[in-house]
Design an enzyme around this catalytic site. Sequence first.
Site, PDB file in Angstrom:
ATOM      1  N   ASP A 253     -41.839  39.124 -27.212  1.00  0.00           N
ATOM      2  CA  ASP A 253     -42.535  38.589 -26.406  1.00  0.00           C
ATOM      3  C   ASP A 253     -44.165  39.039 -26.185  1.00  0.00           C
ATOM      4  O   ASP A 253     -44.363  40.310 -26.424  1.00  0.00           O
ATOM      5  CB  ASP A 253     -41.928  38.249 -24.938  1.00  0.00           C
ATOM      6  CG  ASP A 253     -42.366  37.036 -24.243  1.00  0.00           C
ATOM      7  OD1 ASP A 253     -43.300  36.640 -24.554  1.00  0.00           O
ATOM      8  OD2 ASP A 253     -41.718  37.010 -23.078  1.00  0.00           O
TER       9      ASP A 253
ATOM     10  N   GLU B 232     -40.107  27.015 -18.327  1.00  0.00           N
ATOM     11  CA  GLU B 232     -40.284  28.252 -17.470  1.00  0.00           C
ATOM     12  C   GLU B 232     -41.513  28.026 -16.411  1.00  0.00           C
ATOM     13  O   GLU B 232     -41.538  28.848 -15.344  1.00  0.00           O
ATOM     14  CB  GLU B 232     -40.392  29.723 -18.055  1.00  0.00           C
ATOM     15  CG  GLU B 232     -41.695  29.763 -18.657  1.00  0.00           C
ATOM     16  CD  GLU B 232     -42.036  30.912 -19.576  1.00  0.00           C
ATOM     17  OE1 GLU B 232     -41.075  31.616 -19.539  1.00  0.00           O
ATOM     18  OE2 GLU B 232     -42.714  31.222 -20.315  1.00  0.00           O
TER      19      GLU B 232
END
Length: 657
Positions: free
Chosen positions: A410, A465
Amino acid sequence: MKKIFSAIFLFVLSVTAWSTDTLSVYSPNGNVCVKIWMKKNLMYTVYYKNKLIVSPSAVDMILTNGKSFSLNNRIKSSSLKMESQQIISPVPEKRKNIPDVYNELSIQFKQPYKMQFRVYDDGVAYRFLTLFKDSIVIRNEVAEFHFPGSPAAFFPGIHKRGDADIFHTSFEELYPLRKLDSIGINEMAYTPVLITPAANPKVAITESDLEDYPGMFLNGTGSSFLKGVFAKYPLEEKLTGGDYPQALVTKRADYIARTKGTRSFPWRVLMIAEEDRQLPSNDMVYRLGAPSRIEDASWIKPGKATDEWTINVNLFNVNFKTGVNTASYKYYIDFAKRFGFTRIMMDAGWSDNLDLFKINPDINMDSIVQYANEKGIKISMWTLAHTLERQLDSALNRFNKWGVDFIMTDFIDRDDQKTVHFYYRIAKTCAEHKIMIMYHGAFPQKGFNRTYPNNITREGVLGSEYNIGSDKASPPHDVTLPYTRMLAGPFDYEPLVFNNATQKQFRPIEGMVMTQGTRSHQLAMFAVFDNPMQIFGGNPSQAILEPAFTELMGSLPTTWDETKIIDGKVGEYIVTARQKEQNWYIGAMTDWSARDINITFDFIADGNYKATICKDGVNAERYAADYILTDTMVKKNDTMHLHLAPGGGFFLRLQKQ
């Protein structure tokens, strides 16, 4: 991945190429025509059924010595190849057997390079192939896309962050529809960008086979054309602070790439759709990707996972303190086992973000690994990209020891040449360890998933998210993604939060996350969105309270033998049918408009099917979590009428009896 059959015909056309000469190449069905000629630059136009859809546009490359490929150049010769082959995908996102049928014009120039124009029935692509003996340094590439009239575009304009230049982006933007001539010279988007003229066909601009080169962005010009823009090569970087450090470029070179002199460059891709519903099933980008570099991909196992990030591990009805700890992950393992998931994700917090060997003291990895093995559930791990790169070999060895075969990395947020190298290096090393990889904070796959099928999915999307802190992930956005972002590859949206809200009711609340639109809208994402590793981002404590619904979710495949888009309109609605062996799975989603859909089952085989239906309840317009789960029987050519509430959807599972 291999060729099943091939029929190649080669015609060599010697061309006396003065500046007025024009070469043409048609698609196999004759509907698409590309015309190419040398003027000051190499120019091309695209026609669809004799209608101009791409006006004269220039292509070129400029080296650091200031010389362009077009300077003092001319066409020497050209050849036409007609190809018909079939690609077998080891990770079928849309379909397992992919016809790859096209006509390709290769053009040889006086200067040491070639151009290939490949024309499909559903689009056009071109690329450079250089033939220099020594390495070359590319200052810039000219990639123009001119359009007749005054079209609009679904343009994911980048919002510049305050601590870095505009080429640092997580590739997570909305896709507003804007008039092309309203997009100014200081506005830039990543691809795909979908061009919508007053009358179809629509044209989507993207790229494929991006390697050893920066990704292509598109700049506005205040007129009806876009131009390619590329991040300069990073010369100096600094590491940010905070919980998720990443390398930011502080100084860039005056060139975009330093590379081999003899090579092929990324494809510039123009997808063409006479009907909107032709877009989501278009796998042209995958076809143009370089063939797999994994000889045996049988160890790559797609499936469904859980992830605790969106809900912040806010479990309930349990007898332990919830959080990033051993007890919570064992709870997730139990949930996965009960409802048919193959794995759980241990997201950020299981270790120190900067040291994958410094494990959170609230976590006992040996206990979690043993428990997962006993239950037959895989564990998967989140990593910070900066840390994974630094600890790559030792970390992958540790993951192998734990039985981990899928990881996420990420906070990359770049696609300059150096960063593109990172993607390849990580995927290659993971493949050597038989580990699947998902990149977050990442650009779309752009054919990379054909080259390294262990890169099973990516983020590069504004997904679930975002419900933590904004209202951006709305039903209109959801029904735009299949026609835009999904054209460049599968994406990790992480659907099925169980707190569902109408447009007026929605509030972003951390820890008590809700989604806009109905429950059936959320479930439909499992069929509508391409993602071989679908991740349930909701709260398992809520899901356990609705076992029939959750068992349906857990039963769904994530790879497909065939995909059919039954109906749809970009930004408004979509109806997608997917086949897996003898069964069919159909998902539909709408924007904030209520809608009635009629489905005729003319695409299924003869015989009887048990239809499990999840549809919006009679009160879903006011209470978005209201749904009806029921069974009936259907057969070929039956018709079913379904009503979608505002922000609604439906899901059908057809099981052959």
